[in-house]
Write a protein that holds these residues in place. Structure first.
Motif, PDB file in Angstrom:
ATOM      1  N   VAL A  33      90.295 -67.477  -7.415  1.00 36.82           N
ATOM      2  CA  VAL A  33      91.390 -67.424  -7.411  1.00 36.82           C
ATOM      3  C   VAL A  33      91.704 -68.191  -5.654  1.00 36.82           C
ATOM      4  O   VAL A  33      92.645 -69.091  -5.520  1.00 36.82           O
ATOM      5  N   GLY A  34      90.963 -67.640  -4.917  1.00 34.83           N
ATOM      6  CA  GLY A  34      91.115 -67.872  -3.657  1.00 34.83           C
ATOM      7  C   GLY A  34      90.564 -69.492  -3.224  1.00 34.83           C
ATOM      8  O   GLY A  34      91.286 -70.344  -2.538  1.00 34.83           O
ATOM      9  N   THR A  35      89.618 -70.058  -3.934  1.00 35.80           N
ATOM     10  CA  THR A  35      89.027 -71.239  -3.850  1.00 35.80           C
ATOM     11  C   THR A  35      90.224 -72.357  -4.447  1.00 35.80           C
ATOM     12  O   THR A  35      90.215 -73.331  -3.909  1.00 35.80           O
ATOM     13  N   VAL A  36      90.696 -71.871  -5.714  1.00 34.62           N
ATOM     14  CA  VAL A  36      91.718 -72.825  -6.209  1.00 34.62           C
ATOM     15  C   VAL A  36      92.798 -72.940  -5.327  1.00 34.62           C
ATOM     16  O   VAL A  36      93.168 -74.002  -5.254  1.00 34.62           O
ATOM     17  N   LEU A  37      93.327 -71.860  -5.003  1.00 34.95           N
ATOM     18  CA  LEU A  37      94.431 -71.647  -4.001  1.00 34.95           C
ATOM     19  C   LEU A  37      94.157 -72.685  -2.809  1.00 34.95           C
ATOM     20  O   LEU A  37      95.236 -73.324  -2.244  1.00 34.95           O
ATOM     21  N   GLY A  38      93.109 -72.524  -2.349  1.00 40.17           N
ATOM     22  CA  GLY A  38      92.656 -72.851  -0.919  1.00 40.17           C
ATOM     23  C   GLY A  38      92.652 -74.446  -0.968  1.00 40.17           C
ATOM     24  O   GLY A  38      93.080 -75.289  -0.322  1.00 40.17           O
ATOM     25  N   GLY A  39      91.991 -74.959  -2.283  1.00 37.26           N
ATOM     26  CA  GLY A  39      91.831 -76.246  -2.447  1.00 37.26           C
ATOM     27  C   GLY A  39      93.227 -77.073  -2.663  1.00 37.26           C
ATOM     28  O   GLY A  39      93.466 -78.062  -2.134  1.00 37.26           O
ATOM     29  N   VAL A  40      94.215 -76.461  -3.315  1.00 37.58           N
ATOM     30  CA  VAL A  40      95.417 -76.994  -3.550  1.00 37.58           C
ATOM     31  C   VAL A  40      96.241 -77.011  -2.111  1.00 37.58           C
ATOM     32  O   VAL A  40      97.025 -77.907  -1.833  1.00 37.58           O
ATOM     33  N   ALA A  41      96.117 -75.859  -1.279  1.00 35.68           N
ATOM     34  CA  ALA A  41      96.685 -75.881  -0.060  1.00 35.68           C
ATOM     35  C   ALA A  41      96.021 -76.975   0.899  1.00 35.68           C
ATOM     36  O   ALA A  41      96.881 -77.618   1.477  1.00 35.68           O
ATOM     37  N   GLY A  42      94.714 -77.214   0.701  1.00 36.72           N
ATOM     38  CA  GLY A  42      94.211 -78.477   1.493  1.00 36.72           C
ATOM     39  C   GLY A  42      94.784 -79.766   1.055  1.00 36.72           C
ATOM     40  O   GLY A  42      94.790 -80.562   1.896  1.00 36.72           O
ATOM     41  N   ALA A  43      94.951 -79.803  -0.239  1.00 35.16           N
ATOM     42  CA  ALA A  43      95.411 -81.187  -0.856  1.00 35.16           C
ATOM     43  C   ALA A  43      96.795 -81.302  -0.145  1.00 35.16           C
ATOM     44  O   ALA A  43      97.160 -82.587   0.019  1.00 35.16           O
ATOM     45  N   VAL A  44      97.588 -80.423  -0.081  1.00 33.34           N
ATOM     46  CA  VAL A  44      99.079 -80.456   0.029  1.00 33.34           C
ATOM     47  C   VAL A  44      99.074 -80.748   1.676  1.00 33.34           C
ATOM     48  O   VAL A  44      99.810 -81.547   2.018  1.00 33.34           O
ATOM     49  N   LEU A  45      98.372 -79.988   2.305  1.00 29.08           N
ATOM     50  CA  LEU A  45      98.398 -80.319   3.826  1.00 29.08           C
ATOM     51  C   LEU A  45      97.743 -81.363   4.466  1.00 29.08           C
ATOM     52  O   LEU A  45      98.320 -81.745   5.649  1.00 29.08           O
ATOM     53  N   THR A  46      96.562 -81.747   3.836  1.00 27.44           N
ATOM     54  CA  THR A  46      96.012 -83.033   4.284  1.00 27.44           C
ATOM     55  C   THR A  46      95.760 -84.003   3.209  1.00 27.44           C
ATOM     56  O   THR A  46      96.155 -83.900   2.033  1.00 27.44           O
ATOM     57  N   ASP A  47      95.607 -85.358   3.743  1.00 27.62           N
ATOM     58  CA  ASP A  47      95.467 -86.329   2.692  1.00 27.62           C
ATOM     59  C   ASP A  47      93.928 -86.918   2.481  1.00 27.62           C
ATOM     60  O   ASP A  47      93.623 -87.967   2.274  1.00 27.62           O
ATOM     61  N   SER A  48      93.000 -85.831   2.892  1.00 24.59           N
ATOM     62  CA  SER A  48      91.639 -86.237   2.729  1.00 24.59           C
ATOM     63  C   SER A  48      90.855 -85.262   1.704  1.00 24.59           C
ATOM     64  O   SER A  48      91.378 -84.178   1.717  1.00 24.59           O
ATOM     65  N   ALA A  49      89.801 -85.699   1.392  1.00 30.97           N
ATOM     66  CA  ALA A  49      88.848 -85.021   0.510  1.00 30.97           C
ATOM     67  C   ALA A  49      88.396 -83.832   1.288  1.00 30.97           C
ATOM     68  O   ALA A  49      88.282 -82.651   0.877  1.00 30.97           O
ATOM     69  N   LEU A  50      88.059 -84.030   2.522  1.00 34.75           N
ATOM     70  CA  LEU A  50      87.444 -82.998   3.490  1.00 34.75           C
ATOM     71  C   LEU A  50      88.347 -81.918   3.645  1.00 34.75           C
ATOM     72  O   LEU A  50      88.061 -80.890   3.512  1.00 34.75           O
ATOM     73  N   GLY A  51      89.845 -81.960   3.650  1.00 29.75           N
ATOM     74  CA  GLY A  51      90.586 -81.053   3.766  1.00 29.75           C
ATOM     75  C   GLY A  51      90.725 -80.407   2.450  1.00 29.75           C
ATOM     76  O   GLY A  51      90.831 -78.959   2.472  1.00 29.75           O
ATOM     77  N   ILE A  52      90.485 -81.006   1.285  1.00 24.33           N
ATOM     78  CA  ILE A  52      90.641 -80.185  -0.193  1.00 24.33           C
ATOM     79  C   ILE A  52      89.442 -79.364  -0.129  1.00 24.33           C
ATOM     80  O   ILE A  52      89.619 -77.919  -0.337  1.00 24.33           O
ATOM     81  N   VAL A  53      88.185 -79.863   0.243  1.00 24.58           N
ATOM     82  CA  VAL A  53      87.024 -79.167   0.102  1.00 24.58           C
ATOM     83  C   VAL A  53      87.037 -77.992   1.258  1.00 24.58           C
ATOM     84  O   VAL A  53      86.701 -76.903   0.800  1.00 24.58           O
ATOM     85  N   GLY A  54      87.525 -78.184   2.445  1.00 23.85           N
ATOM     86  CA  GLY A  54      87.628 -77.151   3.506  1.00 23.85           C
ATOM     87  C   GLY A  54      88.617 -76.096   3.181  1.00 23.85           C
ATOM     88  O   GLY A  54      88.232 -74.938   3.306  1.00 23.85           O
ATOM     89  N   GLY A  55      89.716 -76.613   2.788  1.00 21.94           N
ATOM     90  CA  GLY A  55      90.669 -75.341   1.987  1.00 21.94           C
ATOM     91  C   GLY A  55      90.025 -74.693   0.888  1.00 21.94           C
ATOM     92  O   GLY A  55      90.099 -73.274   1.078  1.00 21.94           O
ATOM     93  N   ALA A  56      89.253 -75.297  -0.049  1.00 27.53           N
ATOM     94  CA  ALA A  56      88.758 -74.466  -1.112  1.00 27.53           C
ATOM     95  C   ALA A  56      87.621 -73.546  -0.392  1.00 27.53           C
ATOM     96  O   ALA A  56      87.526 -72.317  -0.819  1.00 27.53           O
ATOM     97  N   ALA A  57      86.901 -74.001   0.617  1.00 30.84           N
ATOM     98  CA  ALA A  57      85.860 -73.135   1.203  1.00 30.84           C
ATOM     99  C   ALA A  57      86.608 -72.049   1.970  1.00 30.84           C
ATOM    100  O   ALA A  57      85.955 -70.860   1.564  1.00 30.84           O
ATOM    101  N   VAL A  58      87.483 -72.206   2.496  1.00 29.54           N
ATOM    102  CA  VAL A  58      88.096 -71.140   3.351  1.00 29.54           C
ATOM    103  C   VAL A  58      88.713 -70.128   2.349  1.00 29.54           C
ATOM    104  O   VAL A  58      88.642 -68.842   2.539  1.00 29.54           O
TER     105      VAL A  58
END
Length: 66
Positions: A33-58
Motif C-alpha cells: 500500500v505504501g509503495t502504491v500510494l507513494g508512486g501515485v503521490a510521486g506522479a502527482v507531485l512531479t512530472d518525472s519517472a524519477l519522482g514516481i520511483v522515488g515516491g514509491a520507494a519512500v
C-alpha cells in the motif's frame, strides 16, 4: 502527460487489487500500500519517472516501518 499519470495510477490500483487475493502478512500489505500510494503521490507531485520511483520507494519504506 495527464493520460500517462492516469494510466500509471490505474495500473497501480489494479496491481494492488491483485495483491488483495494473495495471503500476505500485514507488514507485506503495508509495504504494498505504501509503495502504491507513494508512486501515485510521486506522479502527482512531479512530472518525472524519477519522482514516481522515488515516491514509491519512500512509500514502501514508510509502509515497512509501520
Amino acid at each position: 502527460m495527464r493520460v500517462v499519470k492516469l494510466l500509471i495510477g490505474v495500473a497501480l490500483v489494479f496491481s494492488l487489487a491483485a495483491c488483495s487475493s494473495m495471503r500476505l502478512s500485514s507488514r507485506q500489505k503495508s509495504v504494498a500500500v505504501g509503495t502504491v500510494l507513494g508512486g501515485v503521490a510521486g506522479a502527482v507531485l512531479t512530472d518525472s519517472a524519477l519522482g514516481i520511483v522515488g515516491g514509491a520507494a519512500v512509500g514502501g519504506i514508510i509502509g515497512a516501518n509501520r
